[in-house]
Design a protein around this motif. Structure first.
Motif, PDB file in Angstrom:
ATOM      1  N   UNK A  68      49.896  54.637  40.914  1.00  0.00           N
ATOM      2  CA  UNK A  68      49.125  55.602  41.693  1.00  0.00           C
ATOM      3  C   UNK A  68      47.951  54.955  42.434  1.00  0.00           C
ATOM      4  N   UNK A  69      47.259  54.029  41.798  1.00  0.00           N
ATOM      5  CA  UNK A  69      46.137  53.324  42.423  1.00  0.00           C
ATOM      6  C   UNK A  69      46.241  51.858  42.046  1.00  0.00           C
ATOM      7  N   UNK A  70      45.892  50.985  42.997  1.00  0.00           N
ATOM      8  CA  UNK A  70      45.899  49.551  42.716  1.00  0.00           C
ATOM      9  C   UNK A  70      44.701  48.906  43.403  1.00  0.00           C
ATOM     10  N   UNK A  71      44.078  47.965  42.706  1.00  0.00           N
ATOM     11  CA  UNK A  71      42.883  47.291  43.227  1.00  0.00           C
ATOM     12  C   UNK A  71      42.979  45.794  42.965  1.00  0.00           C
ATOM     13  N   UNK A  72      42.385  45.036  43.865  1.00  0.00           N
ATOM     14  CA  UNK A  72      42.169  43.610  43.664  1.00  0.00           C
ATOM     15  C   UNK A  72      40.692  43.438  43.367  1.00  0.00           C
ATOM     16  N   UNK A  73      40.357  42.756  42.280  1.00  0.00           N
ATOM     17  CA  UNK A  73      38.966  42.571  41.862  1.00  0.00           C
ATOM     18  C   UNK A  73      38.652  41.082  41.791  1.00  0.00           C
ATOM     19  N   UNK A  74      37.518  40.712  42.368  1.00  0.00           N
ATOM     20  CA  UNK A  74      37.077  39.313  42.329  1.00  0.00           C
ATOM     21  C   UNK A  74      35.572  39.275  42.116  1.00  0.00           C
ATOM     22  N   UNK A  75      35.132  38.391  41.230  1.00  0.00           N
ATOM     23  CA  UNK A  75      33.700  38.165  41.016  1.00  0.00           C
ATOM     24  C   UNK A  75      33.388  36.734  41.446  1.00  0.00           C
ATOM     25  N   UNK A  76      32.426  36.604  42.326  1.00  0.00           N
ATOM     26  CA  UNK A  76      32.069  35.290  42.850  1.00  0.00           C
ATOM     27  C   UNK A  76      31.022  34.626  41.971  1.00  0.00           C
ATOM     28  N   UNK A  77      31.144  33.307  41.828  1.00  0.00           N
ATOM     29  CA  UNK A  77      30.152  32.537  41.070  1.00  0.00           C
ATOM     30  C   UNK A  77      29.087  31.959  41.989  1.00  0.00           C
ATOM     31  N   UNK A  78      29.172  32.216  43.281  1.00  0.00           N
ATOM     32  CA  UNK A  78      28.268  31.599  44.239  1.00  0.00           C
ATOM     33  C   UNK A  78      26.868  32.191  44.244  1.00  0.00           C
ATOM     34  N   UNK A  79      26.613  33.217  43.461  1.00  0.00           N
ATOM     35  CA  UNK A  79      25.261  33.771  43.409  1.00  0.00           C
ATOM     36  C   UNK A  79      24.384  32.997  42.427  1.00  0.00           C
ATOM     37  N   UNK A  80      24.919  31.977  41.797  1.00  0.00           N
ATOM     38  CA  UNK A  80      24.183  31.209  40.796  1.00  0.00           C
ATOM     39  C   UNK A  80      23.504  29.992  41.422  1.00  0.00           C
ATOM     40  N   UNK A  90      28.167  41.131  41.695  1.00  0.00           N
ATOM     41  CA  UNK A  90      28.741  40.880  43.015  1.00  0.00           C
ATOM     42  C   UNK A  90      30.254  41.103  43.003  1.00  0.00           C
ATOM     43  N   UNK A  91      30.700  42.028  42.185  1.00  0.00           N
ATOM     44  CA  UNK A  91      32.122  42.315  42.065  1.00  0.00           C
ATOM     45  C   UNK A  91      32.640  42.920  43.365  1.00  0.00           C
ATOM     46  N   UNK A  92      33.719  42.356  43.860  1.00  0.00           N
ATOM     47  CA  UNK A  92      34.395  42.872  45.041  1.00  0.00           C
ATOM     48  C   UNK A  92      35.663  43.570  44.563  1.00  0.00           C
ATOM     49  N   UNK A  93      35.770  44.871  44.842  1.00  0.00           N
ATOM     50  CA  UNK A  93      36.927  45.660  44.420  1.00  0.00           C
ATOM     51  C   UNK A  93      37.569  46.255  45.669  1.00  0.00           C
ATOM     52  N   UNK A  94      38.758  45.772  45.981  1.00  0.00           N
ATOM     53  CA  UNK A  94      39.447  46.159  47.210  1.00  0.00           C
ATOM     54  C   UNK A  94      40.690  46.967  46.864  1.00  0.00           C
ATOM     55  N   UNK A  95      40.834  48.167  47.443  1.00  0.00           N
ATOM     56  CA  UNK A  95      42.056  48.934  47.188  1.00  0.00           C
ATOM     57  C   UNK A  95      43.261  48.242  47.819  1.00  0.00           C
ATOM     58  N   UNK A  96      44.379  48.261  47.128  1.00  0.00           N
ATOM     59  CA  UNK A  96      45.620  47.688  47.625  1.00  0.00           C
ATOM     60  C   UNK A  96      46.567  48.807  48.015  1.00  0.00           C
ATOM     61  N   UNK A  97      47.353  48.572  49.008  1.00  0.00           N
ATOM     62  CA  UNK A  97      48.357  49.537  49.443  1.00  0.00           C
ATOM     63  C   UNK A  97      49.528  49.532  48.465  1.00  0.00           C
ATOM     64  N   UNK A  98      49.902  50.712  48.019  1.00  0.00           N
ATOM     65  CA  UNK A  98      51.056  50.853  47.141  1.00  0.00           C
ATOM     66  C   UNK A  98      52.072  51.733  47.872  1.00  0.00           C
TER      67      UNK A  98
END
Length: 102
Positions: A68-80, A90-98
């Motif tokens: 029903x719902x799908x997401x791609x999640x990525x946390x970057x280490x570049x804020x350190x 700095x979590x990036x949560x992008x909806x994916x097309x299903x």
């Protein structure tokens, strides 16, 4: 401990409420499924988190079930960075097309 296996979920009668694909460095992806009120990572035959090399590989592993719902999640280490501000989420949560789901 709750866990899911792709082989157990990949059936036409299975409905996954939410699929979260976690992206890590070096092209490693882990999939977390919310199915039947249990949210947990997909594991391999040794009960270790199943690693995927692409989002497409996750889609192929679950191509028969309904998501029903799908997401791609990525946390970057570049804020350190040295001298930078305190760490923030700095979590990036992008909806994916299903396909087939509105």
């Amino acid at each position: 401990m709750n866990f899911h296996r792709a082989a157990h979920l990949n059936h036409q009668d299975v409905r996954i409420d939410e699929l979260t694909i976690h992206s890590f460095e070096m092209g490693v992806y882990l999939a977390e499924a919310d199915y039947d009120g249990r949210k947990s990572f997909l594991v391999d035959e040794d009960n270790k988190p199943q690693q995927f090399q692409s989002i497409e590989q996750v889609k192929l592993a679950l191509h028969r079930c309904t998501i029903y719902k799908a997401y791609l999640v990525h946390q970057s280490a570049y804020d350190e960075m040295c001298g930078g501000a305190e760490k923030v989420d700095n979590t990036l949560k992008v909806p994916l097309f299903v396909p087939g789901v509105s």
